[in-house]
Design a protein around this motif. Sequence first.
Motif, PDB file in Angstrom:
ATOM      1  N   THR A  95      17.592 -10.927  16.146  1.00  0.00           N
ATOM      2  CA  THR A  95      17.832 -12.379  16.188  1.00  0.00           C
ATOM      3  C   THR A  95      17.495 -13.001  14.836  1.00  0.00           C
ATOM      4  O   THR A  95      16.660 -13.895  14.738  1.00  0.00           O
ATOM      5  N   LEU A  96      18.154 -12.527  13.800  1.00  0.00           N
ATOM      6  CA  LEU A  96      17.877 -12.994  12.447  1.00  0.00           C
ATOM      7  C   LEU A  96      18.381 -14.421  12.237  1.00  0.00           C
ATOM      8  O   LEU A  96      19.436 -14.786  12.752  1.00  0.00           O
ATOM      9  N   PRO A  97      17.648 -15.204  11.462  1.00  0.00           N
ATOM     10  CA  PRO A  97      18.140 -16.539  11.099  1.00  0.00           C
ATOM     11  C   PRO A  97      19.247 -16.407  10.049  1.00  0.00           C
ATOM     12  O   PRO A  97      19.796 -15.318   9.857  1.00  0.00           O
ATOM     13  N   ALA A  98      19.535 -17.459   9.320  1.00  0.00           N
ATOM     14  CA  ALA A  98      20.599 -17.468   8.311  1.00  0.00           C
ATOM     15  C   ALA A  98      20.213 -16.603   7.117  1.00  0.00           C
ATOM     16  O   ALA A  98      19.486 -17.030   6.228  1.00  0.00           O
ATOM     17  N   VAL A  99      20.676 -15.353   7.134  1.00  0.00           N
ATOM     18  CA  VAL A  99      20.482 -14.421   6.022  1.00  0.00           C
ATOM     19  C   VAL A  99      21.858 -14.060   5.483  1.00  0.00           C
ATOM     20  O   VAL A  99      22.870 -14.266   6.156  1.00  0.00           O
ATOM     21  N   SER A 100      21.902 -13.492   4.287  1.00  0.00           N
ATOM     22  CA  SER A 100      23.188 -13.045   3.742  1.00  0.00           C
ATOM     23  C   SER A 100      23.725 -11.891   4.595  1.00  0.00           C
ATOM     24  O   SER A 100      22.970 -11.197   5.285  1.00  0.00           O
TER      25      SER A 100
ATOM     26  N   THR B 228       0.813  -1.215   0.000  1.00  0.00           N
ATOM     27  CA  THR B 228       0.000   0.000   0.000  1.00  0.00           C
ATOM     28  C   THR B 228       0.848   1.267   0.000  1.00  0.00           C
ATOM     29  O   THR B 228       0.334   2.350  -0.249  1.00  0.00           O
ATOM     30  N   GLY B 229       2.145   1.119   0.306  1.00  0.00           N
ATOM     31  CA  GLY B 229       3.012   2.289   0.301  1.00  0.00           C
ATOM     32  C   GLY B 229       4.463   1.929   0.504  1.00  0.00           C
ATOM     33  O   GLY B 229       4.786   0.854   1.003  1.00  0.00           O
ATOM     34  N   VAL B 230       5.329   2.842   0.087  1.00  0.00           N
ATOM     35  CA  VAL B 230       6.768   2.724   0.325  1.00  0.00           C
ATOM     36  C   VAL B 230       7.118   3.787   1.349  1.00  0.00           C
ATOM     37  O   VAL B 230       6.858   4.971   1.147  1.00  0.00           O
ATOM     38  N   THR B 231       7.694   3.360   2.477  1.00  0.00           N
ATOM     39  CA  THR B 231       7.967   4.297   3.569  1.00  0.00           C
ATOM     40  C   THR B 231       9.435   4.690   3.672  1.00  0.00           C
ATOM     41  O   THR B 231       9.766   5.575   4.447  1.00  0.00           O
ATOM     42  N   GLY B 232      10.287   4.022   2.903  1.00  0.00           N
ATOM     43  CA  GLY B 232      11.689   4.396   2.965  1.00  0.00           C
ATOM     44  C   GLY B 232      12.556   3.569   2.043  1.00  0.00           C
ATOM     45  O   GLY B 232      12.174   2.491   1.591  1.00  0.00           O
ATOM     46  N   TYR B 233      13.726   4.104   1.780  1.00  0.00           N
ATOM     47  CA  TYR B 233      14.744   3.433   0.993  1.00  0.00           C
ATOM     48  C   TYR B 233      15.817   2.959   1.957  1.00  0.00           C
ATOM     49  O   TYR B 233      16.376   3.749   2.715  1.00  0.00           O
ATOM     50  N   LEU B 234      16.108   1.652   1.966  1.00  0.00           N
ATOM     51  CA  LEU B 234      17.050   1.091   2.925  1.00  0.00           C
ATOM     52  C   LEU B 234      18.469   0.957   2.394  1.00  0.00           C
ATOM     53  O   LEU B 234      19.408   0.877   3.174  1.00  0.00           O
ATOM     54  N   GLY B 235      18.623   0.887   1.076  1.00  0.00           N
ATOM     55  CA  GLY B 235      19.956   0.777   0.509  1.00  0.00           C
ATOM     56  C   GLY B 235      20.042  -0.301  -0.554  1.00  0.00           C
ATOM     57  O   GLY B 235      19.041  -0.900  -0.942  1.00  0.00           O
ATOM     58  N   THR B 236      21.282  -0.531  -1.013  1.00  0.00           N
ATOM     59  CA  THR B 236      21.521  -1.511  -2.069  1.00  0.00           C
ATOM     60  C   THR B 236      22.666  -2.420  -1.672  1.00  0.00           C
ATOM     61  O   THR B 236      23.428  -2.119  -0.756  1.00  0.00           O
ATOM     62  N   PHE B 237      22.756  -3.519  -2.386  1.00  0.00           N
ATOM     63  CA  PHE B 237      23.959  -4.345  -2.356  1.00  0.00           C
ATOM     64  C   PHE B 237      24.078  -5.046  -3.700  1.00  0.00           C
ATOM     65  O   PHE B 237      23.094  -5.243  -4.401  1.00  0.00           O
TER      66      PHE B 237
ATOM     67  N   THR C 168      21.989  -8.663   3.605  1.00  0.00           N
ATOM     68  CA  THR C 168      20.639  -8.503   4.160  1.00  0.00           C
ATOM     69  C   THR C 168      20.714  -8.161   5.642  1.00  0.00           C
ATOM     70  O   THR C 168      20.002  -7.286   6.126  1.00  0.00           O
ATOM     71  N   ARG C 169      21.602  -8.837   6.359  1.00  0.00           N
ATOM     72  CA  ARG C 169      21.781  -8.553   7.796  1.00  0.00           C
ATOM     73  C   ARG C 169      22.159  -7.082   7.995  1.00  0.00           C
ATOM     74  O   ARG C 169      21.631  -6.402   8.867  1.00  0.00           O
ATOM     75  N   ALA C 170      23.069  -6.572   7.170  1.00  0.00           N
ATOM     76  CA  ALA C 170      23.513  -5.187   7.302  1.00  0.00           C
ATOM     77  C   ALA C 170      22.353  -4.222   7.065  1.00  0.00           C
ATOM     78  O   ALA C 170      22.214  -3.220   7.785  1.00  0.00           O
ATOM     79  N   LEU C 171      21.505  -4.498   6.073  1.00  0.00           N
ATOM     80  CA  LEU C 171      20.363  -3.620   5.803  1.00  0.00           C
ATOM     81  C   LEU C 171      19.355  -3.627   6.963  1.00  0.00           C
ATOM     82  O   LEU C 171      18.810  -2.581   7.302  1.00  0.00           O
ATOM     83  N   LEU C 172      19.133  -4.791   7.551  1.00  0.00           N
ATOM     84  CA  LEU C 172      18.090  -4.908   8.571  1.00  0.00           C
ATOM     85  C   LEU C 172      18.535  -4.493   9.967  1.00  0.00           C
ATOM     86  O   LEU C 172      17.691  -4.253  10.832  1.00  0.00           O
ATOM     87  N   THR C 173      19.821  -4.393  10.195  1.00  0.00           N
ATOM     88  CA  THR C 173      20.293  -4.066  11.550  1.00  0.00           C
ATOM     89  C   THR C 173      20.875  -2.664  11.663  1.00  0.00           C
ATOM     90  O   THR C 173      21.523  -2.343  12.644  1.00  0.00           O
TER      91      THR C 173
END
Length: 146
Positions: A132-137, A83-92, A140-145
Amino acid sequence: MTFFADSTLVEDLLIEARADGIAQFVVGAMITDEQEQVLLLKRRADDFLGGLWELPGGGVEHGEQLEDALCREVTEETGLTITGVTGYLGTFDYESDNGMKTRQFTFAVTVEQTKPIVLTEHDESAWTDRRTLPAVSDETRALLTR
């Protein structure tokens, strides 16, 4: 459908990616629930990067706008509607299974409802605390934390 408040941001991202020699674009969506947990999807074991958890998303088709790809991929992979985009988190960047230099553009999004999740391409889904993320790249971990 236009979700990006700053259309020049997307244009600038694509210009920069092309200048960097990126041949393929991918979008990722960070979807959170009422408890601020993030939706992750587990890749099938026999797939590229099999067994890793990832954000919903996927490839941008030739001639497709990033926001259209974002909406399409989220719906295809989860059954949810953005329903919407609230932000840009980055690229890899990474090399895809077909050897192409690929850049993932990741955005925070809102959805109509967070349930039910209807999987079509993944083994599992989970709402996960970002601490407490599971096995992510690593990317992805860097973007989410952040």
